[in-house]
Design a protein around this motif. Structure first.
Motif, PDB file in Angstrom:
ATOM      1  N   TRP A 237       0.875  -1.216  -0.015  1.00 41.94           N
ATOM      2  CA  TRP A 237      -0.023  -0.116  -0.060  1.00 41.94           C
ATOM      3  C   TRP A 237       0.708   1.259   0.077  1.00 41.94           C
ATOM      4  O   TRP A 237       0.577   2.027  -0.801  1.00 41.94           O
ATOM      5  CB  TRP A 237      -0.931  -0.012   1.128  1.00 41.94           C
ATOM      6  CG  TRP A 237      -1.602   1.262   1.535  1.00 41.94           C
ATOM      7  CD1 TRP A 237      -1.437   2.029   2.599  1.00 41.94           C
ATOM      8  CD2 TRP A 237      -2.789   1.689   0.595  1.00 41.94           C
ATOM      9  NE1 TRP A 237      -2.581   3.110   2.285  1.00 41.94           N
ATOM     10  CE2 TRP A 237      -3.135   3.002   1.265  1.00 41.94           C
ATOM     11  CE3 TRP A 237      -3.383   1.120  -0.633  1.00 41.94           C
ATOM     12  CZ2 TRP A 237      -4.341   3.844   0.667  1.00 41.94           C
ATOM     13  CZ3 TRP A 237      -4.390   2.042  -0.960  1.00 41.94           C
ATOM     14  CH2 TRP A 237      -4.806   3.317  -0.453  1.00 41.94           C
ATOM     15  N   ARG A 238       2.011   1.410   0.938  1.00 44.31           N
ATOM     16  CA  ARG A 238       2.666   2.464   0.929  1.00 44.31           C
ATOM     17  C   ARG A 238       3.465   2.963  -0.215  1.00 44.31           C
ATOM     18  O   ARG A 238       3.403   4.096  -0.922  1.00 44.31           O
ATOM     19  CB  ARG A 238       3.760   2.343   2.069  1.00 44.31           C
ATOM     20  CG  ARG A 238       3.126   2.407   3.561  1.00 44.31           C
ATOM     21  CD  ARG A 238       2.432   3.587   3.941  1.00 44.31           C
ATOM     22  NE  ARG A 238       2.173   3.624   5.536  1.00 44.31           N
ATOM     23  CZ  ARG A 238       1.121   4.164   5.772  1.00 44.31           C
ATOM     24  NH1 ARG A 238       0.034   4.539   4.976  1.00 44.31           N
ATOM     25  NH2 ARG A 238       1.030   4.216   7.157  1.00 44.31           N
ATOM     26  N   LYS A 239       3.933   1.641  -1.012  1.00 40.65           N
ATOM     27  CA  LYS A 239       4.704   1.835  -2.216  1.00 40.65           C
ATOM     28  C   LYS A 239       3.698   2.437  -3.450  1.00 40.65           C
ATOM     29  O   LYS A 239       4.126   3.137  -4.422  1.00 40.65           O
ATOM     30  CB  LYS A 239       5.324   0.326  -2.632  1.00 40.65           C
ATOM     31  CG  LYS A 239       6.483  -0.010  -1.785  1.00 40.65           C
ATOM     32  CD  LYS A 239       7.035  -1.260  -2.461  1.00 40.65           C
ATOM     33  CE  LYS A 239       8.222  -1.595  -1.385  1.00 40.65           C
ATOM     34  NZ  LYS A 239       8.983  -2.933  -1.827  1.00 40.65           N
ATOM     35  N   SER A 240       2.407   1.761  -3.190  1.00 43.92           N
ATOM     36  CA  SER A 240       1.637   2.261  -4.247  1.00 43.92           C
ATOM     37  C   SER A 240       1.097   3.797  -3.937  1.00 43.92           C
ATOM     38  O   SER A 240       1.019   4.457  -4.984  1.00 43.92           O
ATOM     39  CB  SER A 240       0.112   1.481  -4.238  1.00 43.92           C
ATOM     40  OG  SER A 240       0.410   0.092  -4.342  1.00 43.92           O
ATOM     41  N   CYS A 241       1.254   4.342  -2.879  1.00 43.25           N
ATOM     42  CA  CYS A 241       0.753   5.591  -2.477  1.00 43.25           C
ATOM     43  C   CYS A 241       1.853   6.435  -2.741  1.00 43.25           C
ATOM     44  O   CYS A 241       1.830   7.805  -3.212  1.00 43.25           O
ATOM     45  CB  CYS A 241       0.278   5.589  -1.135  1.00 43.25           C
ATOM     46  SG  CYS A 241      -1.248   4.797  -0.737  1.00 43.25           S
ATOM     47  N   GLY A 242       3.192   5.979  -2.784  1.00 37.97           N
ATOM     48  CA  GLY A 242       4.456   7.009  -3.035  1.00 37.97           C
ATOM     49  C   GLY A 242       4.816   7.170  -1.738  1.00 37.97           C
ATOM     50  O   GLY A 242       4.281   7.282  -0.467  1.00 37.97           O
ATOM     51  N   PRO A 243       6.134   7.324  -1.574  1.00 38.29           N
ATOM     52  CA  PRO A 243       7.103   7.742  -0.068  1.00 38.29           C
ATOM     53  C   PRO A 243       6.619   8.882   0.344  1.00 38.29           C
ATOM     54  O   PRO A 243       6.837   9.129   1.686  1.00 38.29           O
ATOM     55  CB  PRO A 243       8.355   7.672  -0.715  1.00 38.29           C
ATOM     56  CG  PRO A 243       8.504   8.075  -2.193  1.00 38.29           C
ATOM     57  CD  PRO A 243       7.385   7.478  -2.776  1.00 38.29           C
ATOM     58  N   GLU A 244       6.057   9.906  -0.299  1.00 39.29           N
ATOM     59  CA  GLU A 244       6.148  11.269   0.422  1.00 39.29           C
ATOM     60  C   GLU A 244       4.672  11.419   0.720  1.00 39.29           C
ATOM     61  O   GLU A 244       4.123  12.453   1.528  1.00 39.29           O
ATOM     62  CB  GLU A 244       6.405  12.164  -0.529  1.00 39.29           C
ATOM     63  CG  GLU A 244       7.982  12.271  -0.633  1.00 39.29           C
ATOM     64  CD  GLU A 244       8.557  13.360  -1.389  1.00 39.29           C
ATOM     65  OE1 GLU A 244       7.542  14.200  -1.873  1.00 39.29           O
ATOM     66  OE2 GLU A 244       9.746  13.506  -1.844  1.00 39.29           O
ATOM     67  N   VAL A 245       3.580  10.760   0.300  1.00 41.41           N
ATOM     68  CA  VAL A 245       2.218  11.110   0.521  1.00 41.41           C
ATOM     69  C   VAL A 245       1.808   9.930   1.594  1.00 41.41           C
ATOM     70  O   VAL A 245       1.780   8.885   1.598  1.00 41.41           O
ATOM     71  CB  VAL A 245       1.165  10.865  -0.564  1.00 41.41           C
ATOM     72  CG1 VAL A 245      -0.198  11.312  -0.131  1.00 41.41           C
ATOM     73  CG2 VAL A 245       1.690  11.960  -1.672  1.00 41.41           C
ATOM     74  N   PHE A 246       0.857  10.803   2.595  1.00 39.73           N
ATOM     75  CA  PHE A 246       0.556   9.653   3.839  1.00 39.73           C
ATOM     76  C   PHE A 246      -0.937   9.397   3.476  1.00 39.73           C
ATOM     77  O   PHE A 246      -1.993  10.237   3.554  1.00 39.73           O
ATOM     78  CB  PHE A 246       0.523  10.442   5.196  1.00 39.73           C
ATOM     79  CG  PHE A 246      -0.172   9.839   6.210  1.00 39.73           C
ATOM     80  CD1 PHE A 246       0.037   8.481   6.687  1.00 39.73           C
ATOM     81  CD2 PHE A 246      -1.309  10.256   6.551  1.00 39.73           C
ATOM     82  CE1 PHE A 246      -0.493   7.856   7.892  1.00 39.73           C
ATOM     83  CE2 PHE A 246      -2.374   9.953   7.825  1.00 39.73           C
ATOM     84  CZ  PHE A 246      -1.719   8.653   8.211  1.00 39.73           C
ATOM     85  N   LYS A 247      -1.234   8.120   3.014  1.00 44.08           N
ATOM     86  CA  LYS A 247      -2.648   7.722   3.209  1.00 44.08           C
ATOM     87  C   LYS A 247      -2.895   6.682   4.114  1.00 44.08           C
ATOM     88  O   LYS A 247      -2.067   5.566   3.855  1.00 44.08           O
ATOM     89  CB  LYS A 247      -2.963   7.446   1.485  1.00 44.08           C
ATOM     90  CG  LYS A 247      -2.944   8.604   0.553  1.00 44.08           C
ATOM     91  CD  LYS A 247      -3.423   8.139  -0.845  1.00 44.08           C
ATOM     92  CE  LYS A 247      -3.712   9.348  -1.701  1.00 44.08           C
ATOM     93  NZ  LYS A 247      -4.039   9.214  -2.885  1.00 44.08           N
TER      94      LYS A 247
END
Length: 321
Positions: A237-247
């Motif tokens: 999930w974190r990799k899909s969101c990207g390292p700088e965006v908190f989802k």
């Protein structure tokens, strides 16, 4: 997990989203109805307003309302009985701080324009405490009743989500939808969201790839799964969101708090444990990246008021930040 450089999704750095979900923190919500009913498909809804007030005063971050229009005996649960949008307005009037969320609106069975009108209205009536959780539902028997095709629900979910974003975030929008008609710039949906925009979360997979959810929704709340595999799920999930965006990633689970604070953790169909084992579990999961746990008390034999009191006194303060 490094959180120092993570930022909130655009438009959600203030308001209820940033209070319920915070990088490096773990918060707790409750899935309505706030009662145990292990032997029945239908809750009593006794003292539901008083228990919602208790949850609000006890530091719980959210009450989640399910979208269950019909009683399907094969499914065996009607949720909180009341329509989530109507019930959400009632709970908003009875509480002060707790978020009111849907978990989740079955978007392919509802007109997205009406959902947008209801959601922004409820957002204002709650003073900006509303979280719109969306799903595709898990009861195929309901689809023919609504004249809706179960097989294309994933495509309609994407189209409905796009329409929700357009009418709540743009004034007099121009938009064409394959399933829901067209807007030609002559009409505007009022009210617009209380804050910059309406937080929208995926409840379950919504019939989509993880990458799509990460790109289009503001967070993901799934069901309790194998806790040994949880770090890998969150990493994806974190990799899909990207390292700088908190989802945020969270999960919902059936839950029973044992009266013995030292009772060991038992998993399977839900969580059963004393508070000390739960504290150990949730401290580990916070480090793994879980942002929110939504507790469903349906299977509990214990009085809900006692459970809420114990969690509010001994557990929630340990995770406050």
């Amino acid at each position: 997990m490094t959180t120092a450089v993570m930022k909130f999704p655009d438009g959600l750095d203030q308001g209820i989203f940033s209070k319920v979900f915070r990088p490096g923190a773990l918060t707790f919500g409750l899935i309505a109805p706030l009662e145990g009913y292990p032997e029945s498909a239908i809750p009593t809804m006794h003292q539901h307003t008083e228990l919602a007030k208790q949850a609000d005063e006890g530091g719980f971050s959210a009450i989640w309302l399910r979208d269950v229009p019909f009683f399907d005996p094969s499914f065996g649960d009607v949720g909180q009985i009341y329509d989530p949008m109507v019930y959400g307005a009632w709970l908003a009037a009875a509480t002060r701080n707790i978020a009111i969320g849907t978990a989740g609106i079955v978007l392919p069975l509802r007109d997205p324009l009406i959902v947008a009108k209801q959601a922004t209205s409820l957002d204002h009536l709650t003073g900006g405490r509303f979280l719109l959780g969306l799903s595709t539902g898990d009861r195929p028997i309901e689809y023919p009743v609504f004249g809706s095709d179960f097989n294309n629900r994933s495509e309609r979910f994407r189209a409905a989500h796009a329409l929700l974003r357009v009418v709540t975030e743009q004034s007099f929008p121009i938009h064409e939808s394959a399933f829901y008609g067209s807007l030609e710039g002559a009409l505007d949906l009022i009210p617009k969201p209380f804050q910059a925009r309406l937080p929208m979360l995926a409840i379950g997979r919504c019939g989509q790839e993880i990458e799509w959810l990460a790109s289009h929704l503001d967070g993901w709340i799934w069901h309790q799964s194998n806790f040994e595999q949880l770090p890998a799920v969150i990493d994806l999930w974190r990799k899909s969101c990207g390292p700088e965006v908190f989802k945020p990633y969270g999960y919902g689970a059936f839950f029973e708090l044992d009266k013995d604070p030292n009772a060991p953790l038992r998993t399977g169909r839900g969580l059963h444990a004393g508070r000390n084992a739960l504290i150990d579990l949730w401290e580990r999961q916070r480090e793994e990246g879980v942002s929110h746990v939504a507790l469903n008390l349906r299977l509990s034999q214990r009085a809900v008021s006692d459970t809420l009191d114990e969690l509010a006194e001994y557990v929630i303060p340990l995770f406050a930040c």
